[in-house]
Design an enzyme around this catalytic site. Sequence first.
Site, PDB file in Angstrom:
ATOM      1  N   SER A 167       0.848  -1.191   0.000  1.00 19.14           N
ATOM      2  CA  SER A 167       0.000   0.000   0.000  1.00 19.14           C
ATOM      3  C   SER A 167       0.882   1.239   0.000  1.00 19.14           C
ATOM      4  O   SER A 167       1.698   1.426  -0.900  1.00 19.14           O
ATOM      5  CB  SER A 167      -0.949  -0.041   1.198  1.00 19.14           C
ATOM      6  OG  SER A 167      -1.920   0.970   1.128  1.00 19.14           O
ATOM      7  N   ASP A 202      -9.435  -4.471  -5.697  1.00 19.17           N
ATOM      8  CA  ASP A 202      -8.927  -3.577  -4.652  1.00 19.17           C
ATOM      9  C   ASP A 202      -9.753  -2.294  -4.633  1.00 19.17           C
ATOM     10  O   ASP A 202      -9.861  -1.594  -5.635  1.00 19.17           O
ATOM     11  CB  ASP A 202      -7.449  -3.256  -4.932  1.00 19.17           C
ATOM     12  CG  ASP A 202      -6.765  -2.563  -3.771  1.00 19.17           C
ATOM     13  OD1 ASP A 202      -7.345  -1.600  -3.235  1.00 19.17           O
ATOM     14  OD2 ASP A 202      -5.644  -2.960  -3.417  1.00 19.17           O
ATOM     15  N   HIS A 221      -8.321  -4.705  -0.250  1.00 20.58           N
ATOM     16  CA  HIS A 221      -6.989  -4.134  -0.068  1.00 20.58           C
ATOM     17  C   HIS A 221      -6.234  -4.751   1.112  1.00 20.58           C
ATOM     18  O   HIS A 221      -5.122  -5.251   0.950  1.00 20.58           O
ATOM     19  CB  HIS A 221      -7.111  -2.620   0.114  1.00 20.58           C
ATOM     20  CG  HIS A 221      -5.808  -1.903   0.073  1.00 20.58           C
ATOM     21  ND1 HIS A 221      -5.023  -1.851  -1.066  1.00 20.58           N
ATOM     22  CD2 HIS A 221      -5.131  -1.208   1.029  1.00 20.58           C
ATOM     23  CE1 HIS A 221      -3.936  -1.145  -0.819  1.00 20.58           C
ATOM     24  NE2 HIS A 221      -3.967  -0.755   0.448  1.00 20.58           N
TER      25      HIS A 221
END
EC number: 3.1.1.-
Length: 572
Positions: free
Chosen positions: A202, A351, A385
């Site tokens: 991320s 995502d 995610h």
Amino acid sequence: MYSTSLLRWLVVALVSAVPLVTAYGFVPYPQNDAFYYPPDGWQNTERGDILKDRKIQAATLGILKWNLDAWQVLYRTSGARPNTPSYTVTTVLVPYNAKRDHVVTIASPENSNFIQCAPSYAFRHTGVLEIANFEPRWEQMLYTLFLAEGWVVNAPDHEGPESAFSAGRLGGHMMLDSMRALQKYGPLNIPDNAMHIGHGYSGGSTPTGWAASLLERYAPELNVVGWSMGGSMTDPLYTLDSLDGNPTSSLVLAGALGIVDAYRDEVGNYLHDNVLTDEGKIAEKVMRNSCVYEAVIRYFGATFQSERYMKDGRKLSSFPELTHLTDMNTMGRYPQYTPKKPFRMFHALHDEEIAWHQANKTAVEWCNNGANVNFITFSSNDLVHVTTYLWNLPYLVQYMRDRFSNKDFYGGNCQFDVEPNNPLFDTSILGERFKELLEAVLDILGKKIGPKDSIILNMIKSGKNPNKGGVWNDVLKSTTVSPGEGGNKSPESKKATKKYKSESKAEKKQPDSIPSSSSKSSSDNKSAHAKYHAHGHGHGHASSNSNNGHSHSAKESSTSKGSSRRHVARFM
């Protein structure tokens, strides 16, 4: 099973910890801690030189002590430009019976413009339950997986004193110089030929991807054996635009501020002076004094690219001074910055925060330019995610084991894999206790796992999924490719490959200056970079320091030949 007990534990711990604020006080915040300020003469040191050091008691959430050795070092590094001196802190965790030639450098997702949110502070034992800066803290719970292997864990403050969130090149320099610093720091006994692996997920993918891209030019002497990243923000402008109006829309402003802060000596206070409305400036102040979850709650679902926050309601993409910077920090855009070491990338097709196709496009472009990449797409509707990261951890550890063992990685080619099912937690890799740990972390984060996950379904139904412009599940198939052959049959892959084949093999020139239309905002663009200049409020480097930088070769490398090794450089 875990939710109730963990929630009860957190509540009890919170209530119990309140008296500790008065009884024991806090560990100083970074902006109030002299350790974070470099000594006089720091600009004249070499990259990776140690400026200060200390041994610490590492902890999670401020109160849960780690039973291992831990150090923090302040070291010399570079800002967004390789010839701009900077400095930052890294935290080093050394387990018992450590394999000191196995180093895993992790870029924790900080995702903020406030120095108080730095990973180094999140590692401190404060004696007080610390949950405000939860972004790096929940990931730190997972470091046990790497420490249990006997690997040394290195966690740099990759946003630097500017707290420059999303500034990839700056973070890449700081990751690489943290590896150099470890090898120079005597108490660690890290050998010069130590094997390094870099990892980030991320917000941590941005510095990781750029560290991999800059390695050969910036730190070619490092023995990096592999890279890993997932949920990757490879195209900052696209990602920030797609987040606008979504639950985590505060990242739109935070990301734009971070990139501009990294180049403050070139563009000044550009956003503040030229883009933001009065309401936008109020939001800017919040970003510069909040960690990510506080900012997300404050601006949940806000649309920043609107007349309320930006003059004339213009989009970020309409400001050439800003797009110039985001272009420079887009991975895969410049062939000369192509990673050469084995690289594992993984991303959920659905995502809900960072679009799959921009990461896939980067993997294709890297592959076309000679990279050795395995890009894994998880196409299950159940993976989003955070869950994609957690359920991939066993396979990430296995990948790192293979890299440290120098096993073949697809013969130097690229492998694009599609996994339609959720990863099964293989207890033969890590053991049953780590499965329980991950499930507990998932419960803390409030993420649901299972068929028809309500989170992803609600995102798709509301039209706020960043992949709404194209989800190509039906055409994705696993394939092995060589440079120039593309990656998979998605439209973005075809577009990237067509572009590759139509262009000459000449390298794209990296823009070295801001467009002439750029207007610097004030004379303080040239001010000295003094002791974290308004420390923790996003103010960045000043150009006066760049004059103190050393000359660099065409490869931008500096191997610190003139510096003393394996000791702390003192300039008090």
